[in-house]
Scaffold this motif. Structure first.
Motif: not given
Lengths: 214, 413
Positions: A15, A128-131, B393-394, B396-397, B400-403, B406
């Motif tokens: 994102x 902002x990445x999700x793996x 994804x949002x 999920x975001x 999961x906080x603002x890292x 993830x």
């Protein structure tokens, strides 16, 4: 990923987060580049490689493209685009190289730089990445090369670009695992594939070909 | 039209669909509520019409609610809209009060129940006041170009926006100084919707003829609401310049949105400016004309979207998807769609639009090259499937906080 029998293919989703930080001149770009997050540096130097290849011979990272198209400082744009991303295994070092390149150019600039219009500003973003695991698992080396053709661009990008630079794993994930599996020859051959001069399709094809030669 | 994601597999490819299924696994059974101000007309309603069933197909419990408002309210929000786009509007304290009153009415009448609530555009932004009572994660989704907003209207809106958990803008240029995260999510089109799906050439020709145009002669087209910011008069001026060099017809077609009371006035101005030129075709299309719009674009030679301000410009996306060469105003989201000289042409004036139109009308190979590149650009970046991915994804975001990164390597619960 490594130090395990099987190779687990992960994939990554991004994102884009807008930071609200922007630059309208070269000195502003330099100042902000020095303090933005590593995630931002990575995004602006690497998102090009996930994008569709309209002009495969003229790959410019976001900084180089803005410097070329908006500031019209083409010599600097060329230098920024020519920074060998493969030479770095940390974003901190990559950032230093970008900054040094801009500093040298600014030092030698004998005229006032251009301030672009507000609507042409460079907007710093970060990713902002999700793996996530794809569910695809290779049980052995042979199986690995059978599975590679079916992995996505995002998965390839993660294991090749992100793992190496952003996660500081020094090399790509495939080579690390192949070394652990006793195939340093294949690991080294894959490590020798420069991902920055190939499209992701070409990279995947070349990995598959290396596997077929064994 | 399809409500099933699997039907998109042949269009976007298996990887895209498989990745959506993978992501949906992580947020399945969450409730997602969309709230906007109109169920018909305009880009937001179109996107939601297509997206909501597909999110449900993915197992996301998705609902879509529309706020209520009278004519006065929508006149006020239209003025706000123009002012946020940087236009000059006389905004009075009474107008702010109309907004507050309608917000209060909707706060009382509208149920909110999402784990994630996405509120679209300024009209329903005040609903954030409900968050205190109902909880959940709230996201304000801005579809308009607020790069140079009227400070008074933005200031008023910002009081609401600042209370959200996150915001979404279509372009980095629209981002504001906000303490909440600002995500960039471009909008999208549905390749299987009536407005975009493939239709036979004979049908295209029949529609073009039905609306009184000659399919054998070039057609310049702008499909847009009749709105000054879409500059229909500028398009007409460009057409008149083109006609000095090239035979062509002009089609200006648009429908109305229930939240845009200004449209009739602009339509009157456009008709007046057209005079008695038989080659200018002005069509006021009713809602649900999607198939006709599809055919009209496919039957066009060159498509224009000469906006003076633009949030994104879905009509550009739609034309590119149909492999049409597009000339667009160099504003807002049009700039991210038309990579100048690669996927289309960006212009700043009627004269610039005319020059490019003449170039394109005389060069079929260039038209094809731009059209093909534009199609690929849309396929990769601006289809419903990409938009759904970003919303997943949002969700999920929000959890999961603002890292920055993830690693979700554990199996989903």
């Amino acid at each position: 990923m490594t130090n395990q029998e099987s190779f687990i293919f992960d994939t990554e989703f991004h994102l884009v987060v807008v930071t609200g930080i922007k630059a309208r001149t070269l000195p502003e770009l330099r100042t902000e580049l020095a303090r933005i997050s590593e995630s931002s540096v990575f995004l602006h130097t690497h998102q090009e490689y996930l994008a569709h290849d309209f002009q495969p011979t003229a790959r410019y990272n976001d900084f180089a493209r803005w410097v070329s198209e908006t500031l019209r400082e083409e010599p600097l744009a060329e230098k920024l685009a020519a920074i060998d991303l493969l030479a770095f295994t940390s974003i901190a070092k990559l950032r230093d190289a970008l900054l040094r390149t801009i500093d040298t150019y600014l030092d030698n600039l004998d005229r006032p730089g251009y301030q672009c219009r507000p609507e042409e500003a460079f907007h710093f973003c970060r990713s902002r990445s999700f793996v996530l695991p794809t569910g695809l698992v290779a049980d052995d080396v042979g199986d690995f090369f059978k599975k590679v053709p079916s992995i996505s661009h995002a998965s390839l990008h993660f294991h090749f670009f992100e793992a190496r630079l952003r996660l500081g794993r020094q090399t790509n994930d495939f080579s690390r695992w192949l070394t652990d599996r006793g195939r340093p020859d294949l690991a080294s051959a894959i490590d020798g594939l420069n991902p920055y001069v190939r499209t992701l399709d070409e990279l995947r094809r070349d990995i598959v070909q290396l596997g077929a030669q064994t | 039209m399809s409500d099933h994601l699997e039907d998109y597999r042949p269009i976007v490819g298996s990887q895209v669909i498989d990745e959506l299924l993978l992501l949906a696994d992580r947020v399945r059974h969450r409730r997602l509520q969309h709230i906007n101000s109109t169920s018909v007309g305009g880009g937001v309603a179109e996107i939601l019409t297509r997206m909501v069933p597909l999110l449900r197909d993915l197992g996301i419990d998705t609902t879509w609610d529309v706020i209520k408002g009278n004519q006065d309210f929508f006149a006020v929000t239209k003025a706000f809209h123009n002012a946020l786009h940087g236009g000059e509007e006389h905004i009075t304290e009474e107008m702010f009060q109309v907004f507050r009153d309608t917000t209060a009415m909707n706060l009382a009448d509208l149920n909110t129940y999402g784990d994630v609530v996405i509120v679209h555009d300024p009209q329903p932004a005040g609903l954030i006041a409900k968050k205190r009572d109902v909880g959940g994660r709230w996201i304000w989704r801005c579809h308009i170009d607020v790069s140079t907003p009227d400070p008074r209207v933005w200031g008023f809106l910002q009081d609401h926006v600042a209370q959200y958990d996150a915001s979404i803008f279509s372009m980095p240029d629209f981002a504001q100084q906000l303490a909440i995260p600002q995500y960039m999510v471009p909008p999208s089109i549905d390749p299987l919707g009536d407005k975009n799906r493939d239709i036979p050439d004979a049908e295209v020709r029949a529609v073009v003829e039905r609306y009184g145009m000659d399919p054998e002669r070039p057609i310049l087209t702008q499909i847009s609401r009749f709105d000054r910011l879409k500059d229909p008069l500028g398009v007409m001026q460009a057409y008149r310049l083109v006609r000095r060099r090239h035979d062509c017809q002009l089609l200006l077609a648009g429908g109305g949105a229930t939240d845009d009371p200004e449209g009739e006035e602009v339509l009157r101005e456009v008709r007046e400016a057209a005079g008695d030129d038989p080659d200018i075709h002005i069509l006021e299309l009713p809602p649900f004309s999607d198939l006709d719009i599809n055919a009209l674009v496919r039957g066009s030679t060159v498509v224009m979207q000469k906006s003076l301000k633009e949030g994104f410009g879905l009509t550009v996306t739609e034309a590119l998807w149909k492999r049409k060469p597009v000339i667009g105003g160099a504003v807002g989201g049009i700039r991210s769609q038309l990579l100048n000289g690669v996927t289309g042409f960006l212009v700043h004036s009627p004269e610039g639009a005319a020059n490019r139109a003449v170039e394109l009308l005389g060069n079929p190979k260039l038209r094809d090259a731009l059209g093909d590149a534009g199609h690929d650009h849309v396929k990769e970046n601006f289809l419903t499937t990409r938009h759904i991915r970003d919303y997943l994804l949002l969700m999920l975001a929000m959890e999961h906080g603002d890292m920055d990164l993830s690693l979700l390597t554990a199996r989903p619960a």
